[in-house]
Design a protein around this motif. Structure first.
Motif, short mmCIF file in Angstrom:
data_model
loop_
_atom_site.label_atom_id
_atom_site.label_comp_id
_atom_site.label_asym_id
_atom_site.label_seq_id
_atom_site.Cartn_x
_atom_site.Cartn_y
_atom_site.Cartn_z
N ARG A 82 -2.38 7.61 -1.53
CA ARG A 82 -2.63 6.20 -1.78
C ARG A 82 -3.94 5.84 -1.12
O ARG A 82 -4.36 6.47 -0.15
N VAL A 83 -4.58 4.79 -1.60
CA VAL A 83 -5.87 4.37 -1.07
C VAL A 83 -5.68 3.68 0.28
O VAL A 83 -4.80 2.83 0.43
N LEU A 84 -6.50 4.04 1.22
CA LEU A 84 -6.62 3.34 2.50
C LEU A 84 -8.04 2.83 2.56
O LEU A 84 -8.99 3.62 2.64
N ASP A 85 -8.21 1.55 2.48
CA ASP A 85 -9.52 0.93 2.42
C ASP A 85 -9.79 0.24 3.77
O ASP A 85 -9.07 -0.69 4.14
N PRO A 86 -10.83 0.66 4.52
CA PRO A 86 -11.08 0.06 5.83
C PRO A 86 -11.44 -1.42 5.75
O PRO A 86 -11.30 -2.14 6.72
N TYR A 87 -11.89 -1.88 4.60
CA TYR A 87 -12.27 -3.28 4.45
C TYR A 87 -11.09 -4.18 4.20
O TYR A 87 -11.20 -5.39 4.28
N PHE A 88 -9.92 -3.59 3.93
CA PHE A 88 -8.70 -4.36 3.72
C PHE A 88 -8.35 -5.17 4.96
O PHE A 88 -7.81 -6.26 4.88
N TYR A 89 -8.70 -4.65 6.13
CA TYR A 89 -8.30 -5.25 7.39
C TYR A 89 -9.24 -6.36 7.87
O TYR A 89 -9.00 -6.97 8.88
#
Length: 90
Positions: A82-89
């Protein structure tokens, strides 16, 4: 549809020419994948061209293995991801 990381080893290195023959070879893989509902998203290739790390959308690991067999490609390991996007946080 699930997304997978497919790891492959090419003992003699992966050789896809950057010309119409290479484009045709890749297009053939795409067509054979589609027969089983498999989509090749993109790949990463090691500097020595002996390993690839490919992102695929597919209904199952078995569908990826079948597609690889039709294209005569090795499969070392398939991992659902699954995608882990650092900008999500932010």
């Amino acid at each position: 549809m699930p997304r997978y990381l497919v790891e492959r080893t090419f003992p003699n290195g992966l050789a896809i020419p950057t010309n119409p023959d290479g484009a045709e070879a890749c297009g053939g893989v795409v067509l054979r994948n589609a027969e089983g509902g498999v989509t090749w998203v993109h790949s990463y290739v090691s500097p020595d061209k002996r390993q690839t790390f490919c992102i695929y959308d597919a209904p199952s690991p078995e569908a990826i293995r079948s597609a690889a067999k039709r294209s005569d490609l090795p499969v070392d390991k398939i991992t659902e991801v699954r995608v882990l996007d650092p900008y999500f946080y932010h």
